[in-house]
Design a protein around this motif. Structure first.
Motif, PDB file in Angstrom:
ATOM      1  N   CYS A  71       0.822  -1.212   0.000  1.00  0.00           N
ATOM      2  CA  CYS A  71       0.000   0.000   0.000  1.00  0.00           C
ATOM      3  C   CYS A  71       0.854   1.259   0.000  1.00  0.00           C
ATOM      4  O   CYS A  71       0.600   2.207  -0.760  1.00  0.00           O
ATOM      5  CB  CYS A  71      -0.933   0.001   1.219  1.00  0.00           C
ATOM      6  N   GLY A  72       1.871   1.295   0.847  1.00  0.00           N
ATOM      7  CA  GLY A  72       2.696   2.486   0.950  1.00  0.00           C
ATOM      8  C   GLY A  72       3.461   2.787  -0.325  1.00  0.00           C
ATOM      9  O   GLY A  72       3.529   3.945  -0.766  1.00  0.00           O
ATOM     10  N   SER A  73       4.035   1.764  -0.937  1.00  0.00           N
ATOM     11  CA  SER A  73       4.827   1.988  -2.146  1.00  0.00           C
ATOM     12  C   SER A  73       3.949   2.375  -3.326  1.00  0.00           C
ATOM     13  O   SER A  73       4.328   3.243  -4.133  1.00  0.00           O
ATOM     14  CB  SER A  73       5.659   0.740  -2.482  1.00  0.00           C
ATOM     15  N   TYR A  74       2.746   1.771  -3.439  1.00  0.00           N
ATOM     16  CA  TYR A  74       1.863   2.130  -4.552  1.00  0.00           C
ATOM     17  C   TYR A  74       1.322   3.547  -4.368  1.00  0.00           C
ATOM     18  O   TYR A  74       1.191   4.307  -5.338  1.00  0.00           O
ATOM     19  CB  TYR A  74       0.708   1.136  -4.660  1.00  0.00           C
ATOM     20  N   VAL A 194      -4.291  -1.115  -4.814  1.00  0.00           N
ATOM     21  CA  VAL A 194      -4.531  -0.276  -5.991  1.00  0.00           C
ATOM     22  C   VAL A 194      -5.342   0.965  -5.601  1.00  0.00           C
ATOM     23  O   VAL A 194      -5.160   2.046  -6.181  1.00  0.00           O
ATOM     24  CB  VAL A 194      -5.256  -1.074  -7.093  1.00  0.00           C
ATOM     25  N   SER A 195      -6.223   0.829  -4.601  1.00  0.00           N
ATOM     26  CA  SER A 195      -7.022   1.982  -4.170  1.00  0.00           C
ATOM     27  C   SER A 195      -6.166   3.076  -3.550  1.00  0.00           C
ATOM     28  O   SER A 195      -6.622   4.212  -3.400  1.00  0.00           O
ATOM     29  CB  SER A 195      -8.086   1.537  -3.160  1.00  0.00           C
ATOM     30  N   MET A 196      -4.919   2.743  -3.227  1.00  0.00           N
ATOM     31  CA  MET A 196      -4.008   3.768  -2.704  1.00  0.00           C
ATOM     32  C   MET A 196      -3.754   4.868  -3.737  1.00  0.00           C
ATOM     33  O   MET A 196      -3.368   5.994  -3.378  1.00  0.00           O
ATOM     34  CB  MET A 196      -2.680   3.142  -2.283  1.00  0.00           C
ATOM     35  N   ALA A 197      -3.955   4.546  -5.013  1.00  0.00           N
ATOM     36  CA  ALA A 197      -3.856   5.582  -6.042  1.00  0.00           C
ATOM     37  C   ALA A 197      -4.895   6.669  -5.785  1.00  0.00           C
ATOM     38  O   ALA A 197      -4.608   7.870  -5.903  1.00  0.00           O
ATOM     39  CB  ALA A 197      -4.051   4.968  -7.430  1.00  0.00           C
ATOM     40  N   ALA A 234      12.844   7.804   2.531  1.00  0.00           N
ATOM     41  CA  ALA A 234      12.710   7.204   3.861  1.00  0.00           C
ATOM     42  C   ALA A 234      11.901   5.909   3.785  1.00  0.00           C
ATOM     43  O   ALA A 234      12.249   4.901   4.432  1.00  0.00           O
ATOM     44  CB  ALA A 234      12.047   8.186   4.825  1.00  0.00           C
ATOM     45  N   PHE A 235      10.837   5.907   2.970  1.00  0.00           N
ATOM     46  CA  PHE A 235      10.020   4.698   2.855  1.00  0.00           C
ATOM     47  C   PHE A 235      10.802   3.595   2.147  1.00  0.00           C
ATOM     48  O   PHE A 235      10.649   2.410   2.476  1.00  0.00           O
ATOM     49  CB  PHE A 235       8.729   4.990   2.088  1.00  0.00           C
ATOM     50  N   GLY A 236      11.629   3.937   1.176  1.00  0.00           N
ATOM     51  CA  GLY A 236      12.443   2.932   0.501  1.00  0.00           C
ATOM     52  C   GLY A 236      13.402   2.245   1.451  1.00  0.00           C
ATOM     53  O   GLY A 236      13.604   1.022   1.383  1.00  0.00           O
ATOM     54  N   ILE A 237      14.000   3.011   2.355  1.00  0.00           N
ATOM     55  CA  ILE A 237      14.892   2.426   3.364  1.00  0.00           C
ATOM     56  C   ILE A 237      14.102   1.500   4.284  1.00  0.00           C
ATOM     57  O   ILE A 237      14.552   0.404   4.636  1.00  0.00           O
ATOM     58  CB  ILE A 237      15.588   3.548   4.162  1.00  0.00           C
ATOM     59  N   PHE A 238      12.915   1.937   4.686  1.00  0.00           N
ATOM     60  CA  PHE A 238      12.019   1.108   5.500  1.00  0.00           C
ATOM     61  C   PHE A 238      11.701  -0.208   4.782  1.00  0.00           C
ATOM     62  O   PHE A 238      11.752  -1.293   5.378  1.00  0.00           O
ATOM     63  CB  PHE A 238      10.739   1.893   5.781  1.00  0.00           C
TER      64      PHE A 238
END
Length: 504
Positions: A71-74, A194-197, A234-238
């Motif tokens: 969800c976070g990455s999308y 997908v709804s994260m879009a 920051a999210f990529g490191i997570f």
């Protein structure tokens, strides 16, 4: 559900009468699940009752870890690539002329198409979770770099790099989701991520409104890009530390829980992953799979609306007579429409199936929307039409679930996902170019084209459904074939596996 074996060369036992009783695990081109079972000297038993659903505690554990990343990455991918949409009313156009703004939307998807085959290859041969984390960090850096760009040429460079690094995400998420969940679970969860879009559109609208009130030496759109880029890094490191490469490498599960996961997903008959690149599966996809090219062209045609509205919706809304700040705010219900569309279609399909009929139903609001945009100048009606059109763009979730449910063989799955994203990018590349500067503010020819493409989607979707039905009937008419035990993890393709059936 499973037993531990003491033999040095483990043999997996199986109880289905249509298959041989034993098989020896040899070769390096097997699914990662087979290697795990061999290394742990474990046998899976074909217990259909046990494999129907996860224990609730285990499902929660998996959801918290896997769905958080999906969800976070999308969310960040969709927001980051569409920051240009908001920047269009935040001042970025001051240094642009003619069709240069549309070209910035197009070059992103052009580079996406170029990078997709390479991204799919790296997704197979490199650790999946770690590679995705690298890509997220990289595109975050690129997003932040937008803030230092003052010329058309520099903006074209960063948009190109953004398309390259984002190209791996959607194919990777589709594969990861299918590693952990059954087909019905995957449908529901694909609808969620997908709804994260849509959520990104809502959050993006409010952020755009807020940043337009910031007064510094930097322009508001530059600050917006900088802040979002740092958040993405920051999210990529997570993600690097949280997302496992596959269920058998998940350090948050013990061996017994890993085996429960494998038992649970075996009914998908799509396996987990294989690190051996198989060119024969590519050939099967391109030359022998009847679904491939109808789905490819259906994706292109249906995604033209996504590309067009993703770049131009705020500008179109502003043309109804709203200020740039208000246009950003009234854009937020677009996100709610996308969320509703994603969730509605995924839950209907998970309970009742009928992807083809659901897809057709999703096309109808877009058809009505473009008719409204072409026939009335009423501001409220036009706003509602934009929301209806964006509701229909959520059909991308159906393509993702079609790929997960109807494709087996790890190389083929990645290639199918990559081909879908190439088609998505072609459609999204064409979409922004439909809006020509000399036609503003009505852009009538663009709206006519989008109406026609929405209508064209219906017969193509029917064809895809009929192909699935024909292929299932053809397999049903054949004599039973004896397969090795735990064949579900032998990296067979959907065509090679006589027990595989396509979702309609």
């Amino acid at each position: 559900m499973f037993t531990k074996e003491d033999k040095e060369d483990p043999v997996l036992s199986h109880t289905r009468e249509s298959k041989s009783e034993t098989t020896t695990l040899v070769g390096n081109d097997k699914d990662e699940a087979i290697k795990f079972l061999r290394d742990t000297k474990t046998s899976l038993l074909d217990d259909e009752e046990q494999s129907k659903k996860y224990p609730k505690k285990l499902l929660r554990k998996i959801d918290w870890r896997i769905m958080t990343v999906l969800c976070g990455s999308y969310f960040l991918q969709f927001l980051d690539k569409n920051l240009l949409n908001y920047a269009g009313v935040m001042g970025i156009k001051k240094n642009l002329k003619g069709d240069e703004f549309a070209n910035l939307g197009t070059i992103f998807y052009a580079s996406y198409i170029f990078a997709e085959p390479l991204a799919d290859y790296f997704l197979q041969v490199l650790p999946t979770g770690k590679f995705l984390a690298f890509c997220i960090v990289s595109w975050g850096i690129v997003v932040a770099a937008h803030s230092a760009c003052h010329t058309y040429a520099s903006l074209m460079i960063v948009r190109t790099l953004l398309g390259i690094f984002e190209s791996s995400l959607s194919p990777g998420l589709i594969v990861i989701s299918s590693m952990w969940y059954s087909k019905s679970e995957n449908l529901q969860r694909t609808g969620i991520w997908v709804s994260m879009a849509g959520l990104s559109v809502i959050i993006g609208g409010f952020l755009s409104f807020g940043f337009q009130h910031v007064t510094t030496d930097f322009q508001s759109w530059q600050i917006f890009f900088l802040v979002m880029g740092l958040i993405t890094v920051a999210f990529g490191i997570f993600t690097y530390f949280i997302l496992p490469n596959n269920p058998t490498s998940a350090n948050f599960l013990n061996d017994d829980e890993k085996i429960i996961v494998l038992e649970h997903i075996r009914s998908n008959q799509t396996g987990t992953e294989s690190k051996t690149f198989k060119i024969k599966q590519i050939k099967e996809l391109l030359f022998h799979d009847k679904h491939t090219w109808p789905l490819f062209f259906l994706t292109i045609i249906s995604m033209m609306s996504t590309g067009a509205l993703g770049t131009w919706s705020v500008t179109i809304i502003a043309s109804f007579g709203f200020t740039s700040k208000i246009a950003a705010l009234v854009q937020t219900p677009v996100g709610a429409a996308m969320i509703l569309g994603s969730m509605l279609q995924s839950y209907i399909c998970s309970y009742y199936g009928k992807r083809t009929l659901v897809f057709i139903g999703m096309c109808i609001p877009a058809i009505v929307a473009y008719i409204i945009l072409l026939t009335t100048k009423n501001r409220v009606a036009n706003l509602i039409a934009i929301y209806m059109a964006m509701f229909s763009t959520s059909v991308i979730g159906l393509f993702y679930s079609w790929n997960s449910a109807n494709t087996a063989g790890h190389t083929k799955k990645l290639a199918r996902n990559g081909l879908t994203m190439i088609a998505f990018s072609i459609g999204s590349l064409i979409g922004p170019q439909l809006f020509r500067d000399y036609e503003k503010p009505d852009y009538r020819s663009a709206k006519i084209t989008l109406l026609v493409t929405s209508i064209m989607c219906i017969p193509l979707a029917i064809l895809v459904g009929l192909i699935s039905k024909w292929e299932n009937n053809r397999k049903d008419q054949k004599d039973p074939v004896e397969l090795s035990s735990n064949y579900e993890f032998e990296d067979l393709t959907d065509i090679e596996n006589p027990n595989f059936r396509y979702a309609l």
